[in-house]
Design a protein around this motif. Structure first.
Motif, PDB file in Angstrom:
ATOM      1  N   SER A   1      54.246  36.971  25.962  1.00 43.74           N
ATOM      2  CA  SER A   1      54.300  38.145  24.995  1.00 43.74           C
ATOM      3  C   SER A   1      55.779  38.029  24.286  1.00 43.74           C
ATOM      4  O   SER A   1      56.313  36.876  24.851  1.00 43.74           O
ATOM      5  N   GLY A   2      56.005  38.526  23.202  1.00 44.44           N
ATOM      6  CA  GLY A   2      57.215  38.384  22.393  1.00 44.44           C
ATOM      7  C   GLY A   2      57.104  37.383  21.423  1.00 44.44           C
ATOM      8  O   GLY A   2      56.038  36.717  20.833  1.00 44.44           O
ATOM      9  N   ALA A   3      58.352  37.020  20.793  1.00 43.94           N
ATOM     10  CA  ALA A   3      58.580  36.539  19.600  1.00 43.94           C
ATOM     11  C   ALA A   3      58.408  34.807  19.766  1.00 43.94           C
ATOM     12  O   ALA A   3      58.282  34.295  18.464  1.00 43.94           O
ATOM     13  N   HIS A   4      58.552  34.452  20.905  1.00 46.94           N
ATOM     14  CA  HIS A   4      58.450  32.855  20.933  1.00 46.94           C
ATOM     15  C   HIS A   4      57.597  32.070  22.031  1.00 46.94           C
ATOM     16  O   HIS A   4      57.634  31.524  22.883  1.00 46.94           O
ATOM     17  N   ALA A   5      56.225  32.856  21.847  1.00 46.20           N
ATOM     18  CA  ALA A   5      55.129  32.913  22.577  1.00 46.20           C
ATOM     19  C   ALA A   5      54.749  31.387  22.836  1.00 46.20           C
ATOM     20  O   ALA A   5      54.517  30.889  23.790  1.00 46.20           O
TER      21      ALA A   5
ATOM     22  N   SER B   1      49.178  33.327  22.196  1.00 46.29           N
ATOM     23  CA  SER B   1      48.943  33.137  23.470  1.00 46.29           C
ATOM     24  C   SER B   1      48.013  33.859  23.995  1.00 46.29           C
ATOM     25  O   SER B   1      47.457  34.826  23.508  1.00 46.29           O
ATOM     26  N   LEU B   2      47.744  33.480  25.325  1.00 53.80           N
ATOM     27  CA  LEU B   2      46.686  34.462  26.010  1.00 53.80           C
ATOM     28  C   LEU B   2      47.296  35.485  26.783  1.00 53.80           C
ATOM     29  O   LEU B   2      48.052  35.291  27.779  1.00 53.80           O
TER      30      LEU B   2
ATOM     31  N   THR C   1      40.710  33.052  22.382  1.00 59.22           N
ATOM     32  CA  THR C   1      40.393  31.842  22.309  1.00 59.22           C
ATOM     33  C   THR C   1      41.416  30.974  23.238  1.00 59.22           C
ATOM     34  O   THR C   1      42.599  31.131  22.977  1.00 59.22           O
ATOM     35  N   ILE C   2      40.695  29.846  23.594  1.00 56.96           N
ATOM     36  CA  ILE C   2      41.345  29.016  24.778  1.00 56.96           C
ATOM     37  C   ILE C   2      41.878  28.035  23.811  1.00 56.96           C
ATOM     38  O   ILE C   2      41.077  27.410  23.154  1.00 56.96           O
TER      39      ILE C   2
ATOM     40  N   ILE D   1      46.738  25.219  29.348  1.00 61.02           N
ATOM     41  CA  ILE D   1      46.089  26.067  28.390  1.00 61.02           C
ATOM     42  C   ILE D   1      46.795  27.103  27.967  1.00 61.02           C
ATOM     43  O   ILE D   1      47.374  27.688  28.574  1.00 61.02           O
ATOM     44  N   THR D   2      46.597  27.351  26.828  1.00 61.71           N
ATOM     45  CA  THR D   2      47.064  28.627  26.165  1.00 61.71           C
ATOM     46  C   THR D   2      46.226  29.123  25.120  1.00 61.71           C
ATOM     47  O   THR D   2      45.030  28.736  25.284  1.00 61.71           O
TER      48      THR D   2
END
Ligand code: GRF
Length: 206
Positions: A119-123, A113-114, A155-156, A134-135
């Motif tokens: 954050s975390g395990a399921h981004a 993710s950006l 990177t987007i 966008i991510t």
């Protein structure tokens, strides 16, 4: 001489594979000296063996009394092989404070993710559920707090209306496979200077 690195991976190992491909193509002047996995059936281990990585190791967390002892065994192996950098490529265990302190500013992670978003395990799932358009992916230094270290590069990646978690993660992976080898190549070439949370890439000396 190439910069020696250790890679820690728990799963599929597609980032490891992308890094190995960049090394073979002479686009990345590093040497993967060691691959460690906490999962016996991680494809990353097969990829490393097939690529001829000199030291490919599975360490089972259940063989150690606690996280600190397990991490100390990993650190000992990394140090004994004189690896300068520790590269996390889909490593699913949270590192102990002690481990992070052994390799200050020398542990790098890639996150789908950006950051600091998701954050975390399921981004990927979290970004999709939030409805972002966008991510992307983030390569960052690892500090004690999860997904919190200074950002080296991002990177987007666009999110499409018909994306599910798998299709979006696949598109993010494509970005990761370009970004991670590029970052490692820049580290090996000129390195960076850290100023608080800010990373400035050093320019080539002529
Ligand atoms: C990547 O999406 C990375 O961002 C995250 O875990 C995934 C690992 O994928 N930390 P792979 O094992 O490299 O294919």
């Amino acid at each position: 001489m190439s910069t020696a690195i250790a890679v820690m991976a728990s799963g599929k190992g597609s980032n490891l594979q992308a890094i190995l491909a960049a090394i073979t193509a002479e686009e990345c002047a590093i040497k993967i000296e060691l691959v460690i996995s906490d999962c016996a059936d991680a494809t990353a281990l097969d990829i490393a063996r097939q690529a001829g990585v000199a030291h490919v190791l599975h360490l089972a967390p259940s063989d150690y009394p606690d996280r600190q002892t397990f991490d100390a065994a990993c650190a000992q192996k990394i140090q004994s092989l004189h690896c300068e950098w520790v590269i996390l490529a889909g490593y699913m265990r949270i590192l102990s404070r002690e481990f992070v302190q052994i390799f200050p500013e020398k542990i790098i992670n890639i996150h789908p993710s950006l950051l600091p978003a998701f954050s975390g395990a399921h981004a990927v799932r979290d970004a999709l559920n939030y409805g972002v358009k966008i991510t992307g992916c983030t390569v960052h230094l690892v500090e004690e707090e999860l997904d919190s270290g200074p950002i080296l590069a991002q990177t987007i990646v666009p999110v499409f209306d018909d994306d599910d978690e798998e299709s979006l993660h696949q598109r993010i992976h494509q970005g990761e496979h370009i970004l991670y080898p590029q970052v490692l190549s820049r580290i090996a070439q000129n390195g960076f200077t850290r100023n608080g949370r800010h990373i400035v890439w050093n320019q080539a000396q002529n």
